[in-house]
Design a protein around this motif. Sequence first.
Motif, PDB file in Angstrom:
ATOM      1  N   LYS A  97      -0.783  -0.588  -9.936  1.00 17.01           N
ATOM      2  CA  LYS A  97       0.036  -1.798  -9.818  1.00 17.01           C
ATOM      3  C   LYS A  97      -0.252  -2.768 -10.962  1.00 17.01           C
ATOM      4  N   PHE A 139      -1.560   8.914 -10.021  1.00 21.15           N
ATOM      5  CA  PHE A 139      -2.905   8.815  -9.467  1.00 21.15           C
ATOM      6  C   PHE A 139      -3.900   9.573 -10.351  1.00 21.15           C
ATOM      7  N   GLU A 187      -9.333   5.484  -3.201  1.00 25.48           N
ATOM      8  CA  GLU A 187      -7.912   5.600  -3.512  1.00 25.48           C
ATOM      9  C   GLU A 187      -7.229   4.241  -3.606  1.00 25.48           C
ATOM     10  N   GLU A 188      -7.661   3.278  -2.763  1.00 23.84           N
ATOM     11  CA  GLU A 188      -7.010   1.966  -2.781  1.00 23.84           C
ATOM     12  C   GLU A 188      -7.233   1.246  -4.102  1.00 23.84           C
ATOM     13  N   LYS A 242       3.049  10.889   0.149  1.00 24.80           N
ATOM     14  CA  LYS A 242       2.839  10.853  -1.289  1.00 24.80           C
ATOM     15  C   LYS A 242       3.854  11.763  -1.990  1.00 24.80           C
ATOM     16  N   ASP A 245       0.851  -1.189   0.000  1.00 23.81           N
ATOM     17  CA  ASP A 245       0.000   0.000   0.000  1.00 23.81           C
ATOM     18  C   ASP A 245       0.884   1.236   0.000  1.00 23.81           C
ATOM     19  N   THR A 246       0.288   2.371  -0.181  1.00 24.06           N
ATOM     20  CA  THR A 246       1.043   3.618  -0.195  1.00 24.06           C
ATOM     21  C   THR A 246       0.570   4.509   0.944  1.00 24.06           C
ATOM     22  N   TRP A 303       3.852   9.903  -7.507  1.00 23.40           N
ATOM     23  CA  TRP A 303       2.620   9.201  -7.131  1.00 23.40           C
ATOM     24  C   TRP A 303       1.385  10.028  -7.519  1.00 23.40           C
ATOM     25  N   TRP A 321      -4.876   2.720  -6.664  1.00 19.92           N
ATOM     26  CA  TRP A 321      -3.551   2.154  -6.370  1.00 19.92           C
ATOM     27  C   TRP A 321      -3.432   0.769  -6.993  1.00 19.92           C
TER      28      TRP A 321
END
Length: 451
Positions: A185, A71, A177-178, A63, A57-58, A67, A181
């Motif tokens: 990936k 995003f 947001e996840e 950030k 995770d970030t 990133w 992310w």
Amino acid sequence: MKNCRIKVKGFGKIKEAFLEPAELTLFVGDNNSGKSYLMSLLWGIDNLGVDALLGRDTDSGQKTKAWQELFYWVKEQADFLIEENKCAASMNRVIDKFQSFLQEQIKQNKDDLIKKIFNSQDVVIQELEIELRGLSDVSLSINRQQDKSTLFLTLQNKSWERELAVVFGKDIKCFGEENYWLMIKAVYCLLLDIGLNEEGTVHDVYLPAARTGFMLTKDIINKVSRRSVYNLDIEDEITPFTRPVNQFLDVMNDLSMKHEEERYYEIVKELEDGMIDGAIHMSMLPNKEVYYAPSGSSVKLPLRVVSAVVTELSPLILILKHMKRLDMLFYEEPEMCLHPQLQQKMAKVLCRLNYAGLNMIVTTHSDLILQHINNMIRLSCREDADVICRRFGYTLSDLLPPERVKVYQLSMQAGGMTEVEELKCSENGFAVPTFNHALEKINGEAYAIQE
């Protein structure tokens, strides 16, 4: 693991190395110089996946600019998906952003990656970089599937195409947001041609140099205890096996005897008929004991009473016979326990596996294996290749075009550090100085002593 150039610095004895794996990559050179370290690192990048490079995770409190740029780019693609259920975008304008963020995250996670690979606190790496290459004119298309929560991503240019389906568990309209992310990936999975994490199905196998010992003792090594005790979390103690070895033991335990792989049938036949003069079988019982059946005999012998050549080749034979999908083979010292005549046959097997589409990374001390590879490289470029093939019994599957092969030599320098050099391929193949110098020394002594 494609379209990338890997740089390592201060990795064990290795002072510095630049690697671009090919379809067949050979590490040659001195003992104890770091060949297995490099191969284990490549195995780790390929098998532990994007999570090991970027982190799971970030942290929103840390950030970076790279990133944020990724995003907002991904969110822009998601907006198109909401409206059209599909989108397409050129990667040219964002590839530098993907490169910057990748390196930022690797710098943070490289130590954890090395500890996971080696199950040890003591193996260190000063620098690790992965440079994205050969990605000009690449486009990304994303399609939203009927269930609204699955995205189908395709990365392609004129010469290749990669696809990946990602299940998000919620409609893209409800993304947080996840989920963005996870989309980022997923794009990295396509750019590097690796998986998301180590939880997926294994398609790449590491054959360790100590495979005979593991084949003879695998039945007393419990799979569950290996996973719970022998795979190091960062704060745990040192454990007996590296992760590639643990994976090898798991693969041997998970092989399905019900599956007979046809892709490598002729190669298995060459191994069994031409090298061990018999067949390798594995029982259907839970412990899956391995047996050797000599040609012309109805007897099945356990590995503990057969010759070393049989125990050495048994894992390769079983994997080629029964593994449902094999994309890459990491093979330490395939010449182990082989007579020179069989070393040439093993080189022939490696060439045929390459022709069948199997990517391989191999460590070797065998000048005989390298000479056969050189012969097949030279033969592939000769205008009279058909004539020579008929003369020596070769076919198209034996030939090895030079663009498929890379050779890296590791040589010990003063002070105990290792220099890694990519060897150039001439029309006659690869000249390996560490092999040639040793042979010249032996031949010189023989001439002086026996004249």
